[in-house]
Design an enzyme around this catalytic site. Structure first.
Site, short mmCIF file in Angstrom:
data_model
loop_
_atom_site.label_atom_id
_atom_site.label_comp_id
_atom_site.label_asym_id
_atom_site.label_seq_id
_atom_site.Cartn_x
_atom_site.Cartn_y
_atom_site.Cartn_z
N ASN A 283 0.80 -1.23 0.00
CA ASN A 283 0.00 0.00 0.00
C ASN A 283 0.83 1.28 0.00
OD1 ASN A 283 0.74 -0.62 2.66
ND2 ASN A 283 -0.92 0.60 3.49
N GLU B 30 3.79 -5.02 12.55
CA GLU B 30 2.85 -3.89 12.35
C GLU B 30 1.75 -4.44 11.45
OE1 GLU B 30 4.24 -1.66 14.12
OE2 GLU B 30 6.28 -2.39 13.98
N CYS C 160 -3.23 1.41 6.73
CA CYS C 160 -3.52 0.69 7.98
C CYS C 160 -4.22 1.60 8.97
CB CYS C 160 -2.24 0.13 8.57
SG CYS C 160 -0.97 1.39 8.78
P1 NAD Z 1 0.27 -9.53 3.36
O1 NAD Z 1 0.38 -9.99 4.77
O2 NAD Z 1 -0.53 -10.34 2.42
O3 NAD Z 1 1.71 -9.40 2.70
C1 NAD Z 1 2.72 -8.61 3.26
C2 NAD Z 1 4.08 -9.17 2.87
O4 NAD Z 1 4.25 -10.44 3.46
C3 NAD Z 1 4.28 -9.34 1.36
O5 NAD Z 1 5.57 -8.89 1.04
C4 NAD Z 1 4.16 -10.85 1.19
O6 NAD Z 1 4.87 -11.35 0.08
C5 NAD Z 1 4.76 -11.35 2.48
N1 NAD Z 1 4.36 -12.71 2.86
C6 NAD Z 1 3.23 -13.38 2.54
N2 NAD Z 1 3.24 -14.61 3.12
C7 NAD Z 1 4.39 -14.72 3.81
C8 NAD Z 1 4.97 -15.73 4.63
N3 NAD Z 1 4.37 -16.89 4.86
N4 NAD Z 1 6.16 -15.49 5.22
C9 NAD Z 1 6.79 -14.31 5.03
N5 NAD Z 1 6.30 -13.32 4.25
C10 NAD Z 1 5.11 -13.51 3.66
O7 NAD Z 1 -0.25 -8.04 3.45
P2 NAD Z 1 -0.64 -7.07 2.24
O8 NAD Z 1 -1.95 -7.51 1.66
O9 NAD Z 1 0.53 -6.91 1.35
O10 NAD Z 1 -0.83 -5.67 3.00
C11 NAD Z 1 -2.03 -5.22 3.53
C12 NAD Z 1 -2.01 -5.38 5.04
O11 NAD Z 1 -0.92 -4.67 5.60
C13 NAD Z 1 -3.26 -4.78 5.69
O12 NAD Z 1 -3.74 -5.68 6.66
C14 NAD Z 1 -2.74 -3.52 6.37
O13 NAD Z 1 -3.48 -3.11 7.48
C15 NAD Z 1 -1.35 -3.95 6.74
N6 NAD Z 1 -0.51 -2.78 6.99
C16 NAD Z 1 -0.17 -2.49 8.28
C17 NAD Z 1 0.58 -1.35 8.56
C18 NAD Z 1 0.96 -1.00 9.98
O14 NAD Z 1 1.78 -0.14 10.16
N7 NAD Z 1 0.34 -1.60 10.97
C19 NAD Z 1 1.01 -0.54 7.50
C20 NAD Z 1 0.64 -0.86 6.20
C21 NAD Z 1 -0.12 -1.99 5.95
#
Ligand code: NAD
Length: 523
Positions: free
Chosen positions: A153, A247, A281
């Site tokens: 995002n 996070e 987020c």
């Molecule tokens: P996601 O969890 O699907 O993916 C995030 C990352 O994790 C990607 O790079 C992905 O390739 C990797 N990943 C996936 N499976 C994995 C595994 N088994 N082991 C290690 N890495 C793995 O999240 P998304 O859809 O990319 O992002 C959206 C989410 O991120 C939303 O829930 C949002 O709230 C959250 N977010 C949180 C913050 C915060 O600061 N709290 C900030 C931005 C986004």
């Protein structure tokens, strides 16, 4: 030649070996990057480890030279980087230009300027006169290799925000950007190499399996992404006994009390819900409005949402709300809105995918919603704003806390003290008073989620950099006799001296200090 072709969820065509990014704006190809094998990731991790000792040895001042060079490169290339971000995410210029490169630059400046202070040895005084002769020193030594896994995002600012403090601390960093948006961060990392910096920052490119490989190879993992993936990473980190900072997702509530400034509160709600197409987020995911202000608030918000411009920008800043970054996310938004409407909610504006080219969902205001609906139970992460009428602040607090998430929140009232009292009762890592989203950009205070929104935090002044360090304690003596009094051999005299001293410093009243028996209580 591509070995096998499959549709990935953002409408891109990717293969096992290659990730091809197509723009959510018009479906055109933006670029392609090879997806790495586990062996490749392992080799990169080894190279990073080999380079880290020299990086650490440079000290904060030496590292600052490299980091400042990179900052200048980021600023010199900001237009190009912003354009890549826009094309791979579908963001409008207003969302991209104000946040992506500027957050990287601000994070870098904040930590570089304070690194010496935050990483300086601490020399606390002994806690008791019994240890008055001890010299205590606390050092912050970086983890050798930090892994950073990030979502799609905010594809440039997020890894920068999360991982620049690790570089400043002296760690080598293996960064895994999202497979949906790998291009902007890899371009930024190429800039690190281009300016001739030490080889302590590299990317691991690929999908979840590459992320899992990163977790297996590093000494500390910093993850930003969904709660679902966060759980998997925490389990693996637990098995490996490495620290993790998570996070995760949110379902941020906004509370509008009856005495709120209607204009400001409604504008904030619209911005908080629609910024970045709602893909933040800390975006406002639900609003609770006190009864007496409800109708006026709904009218004002709906009018302002209807006025938003959406779609590809013909000229800079000619659109307000961009595309969804991938098809899967668009489908989640569609599902939440459809579920709400099927259960009696009304979409006062928007409510559907925008017809035509591109992954756009119309900015949507939902009313007549309740907590049985998906749009109030799960993270939507899209341009929707469900509004709920509440009797009073008590009901607003109860409903705000009725969620497994606890990332951030906001409270609107003209009475700041009252708003802060309400804020204190919210189960969230941060609360904005009369504002939205801004907590995410306050470096001196932590940004971390409670409950299922995370473990640990980013930023938070010194914490934000020390979390990438192991603390090392060095205890030495000012006086070194042949043997300390508590060492062997134990003797009655040494025992008595020790007992009396321990009692003297442990007790807080004279009677006990002198070892006198307590007075019998009169019956
Ligand atoms: P996601 O969890 O699907 O993916 C995030 C990352 O994790 C990607 O790079 C992905 O390739 C990797 N990943 C996936 N499976 C994995 C595994 N088994 N082991 C290690 N890495 C793995 O999240 P998304 O859809 O990319 O992002 C959206 C989410 O991120 C939303 O829930 C949002 O709230 C959250 N977010 C949180 C913050 C915060 O600061 N709290 C900030 C931005 C986004």
């Amino acid at each position: 030649m591509l070995s096998s072709s499959q549709d990935s969820q953002n409408g891109t065509r990717s293969t096992a070996d290659e990730i091809i990014v197509h723009s959510p704006i018009d479906g055109r190809e933006v670029g392609r990057v090879p997806a790495m094998s586990r062996d490749q990731v392992q080799r990169i991790a080894q190279e990073l480890r080999a380079a880290q000792p020299d990086w650490e040895a440079l000290g904060t001042r030496g590292r600052a030279v490299h980091l400042n060079r990179w900052r200048d490169w980021l600023l010199d290339n900001d237009r190009r980087l912003t354009e890549i971000v826009q094309r791979e995410t579908g963001k409008v210029l207003g969302d991209a230009a104000g946040v992506e490169v500027p957050t990287a630059v601000a994070t870098l400046n904040y930590y570089v300027d304070r690194a010496q202070e935050f990483l300086a040895d601490a020399r606390p005084r002994p806690h008791t006169p019994m240890f008055a002769t001890k010299k205590l020193r606390l050092r912050y030594r970086p983890y050798q290799l930090v892994g950073g896994i990030t979502p799609w995002n905010v594809p440039l600012a997020m890894p920068a925000f999360d991982l620049i403090p690790a570089l400043v601390a002296g760690c080598a960093v293996l960064s895994k950007p999202s497979e949906f948006t790998p291009l902007s961060w890899t371009a930024a990392v190429r800039g690190w190499e281009e300016v001739g910096n030490q080889p302590v920052l590299a990317c691991a490119i690929g999908r979840g399996d590459v992320g899992a490989a990163v977790v297996d190879l590093v000494d500390m993992i910093n993850f930003t992404g969904s709660t679902r993936t966060g759980r998997v990473i925490a389990q693996r980190a637990g098995e490996r006994l490495i620290p993790c900072s998570l996070e995760l997702g949110g379902k941020d509530p906004m509370i509008v009390l009856a005495d709120a400034d209607l204009e400001r509160a409604s504008s904030a709600a619209v911005y908080g819900a629609m910024w970045n197409g709602g893909q933040a987020c800390v975006s406002v995911e639900r609003v609770y409005v006190e009864e007496s202000l409800y109708d006026a608030f709904v009218e004002s918000v709906t009018r302002k949402v209807r006025a938003l411009r959406q779609g590809p920008e013909q000229k800079p800043y000619s659109s307000d709300v961009g595309a969804m970054a991938n098809e899967a996310q668009l489908q989640i938004v569609e599902r939440h809105v459809d579920d709400a409407v099927a259960h009696g909610a009304r979409a006062l504006t928007g409510g559907q995918r925008r017809p035509g080219v591109g992954l756009y969902f119309e900015p949507t205001v939902l009313v007549d919603v309740d907590h049985s609906m998906e749009c109030l139970r799960q993270e939507t992460f899209g341009p929707t704003l469900p509004i709920i009428r509440v009797r009073d602040a008590e009901e607003a607090i109860r409903l705000s806390n009725d969620t497994p998430y606890g990332l951030s929140a906001s409270v609107f009232s003209r009475d700041h003290e009252r708003a802060e009292r309400v804020a204190e009762r919210l189960e969230a890592g941060a609360v904005n008073v009369n504002n939205v989203i801004v907590n995410g950009f306050q470096f001196p205070v932590p940004m971390g989620g409670w409950k299922e929104s995370g473990i640990g935090a980013r930023a938070g002044g010194a914490y934000g950099i020390r979390k990438f360090c192991r603390s090392q304690t060095i205890v030495s003596d000012r006086i070194e006799p042949a043997a300390d009094v508590n060492w062997y051999p134990y003797t009655p005299l040494k025992g008595r001296i020790q007992e009396r001293a321990l009692r003297w410093f442990g007790a807080r009243d004279l009677r006990r200090r002198l070892g006198l028996r307590p007075r019998r209580r009169a019956r």
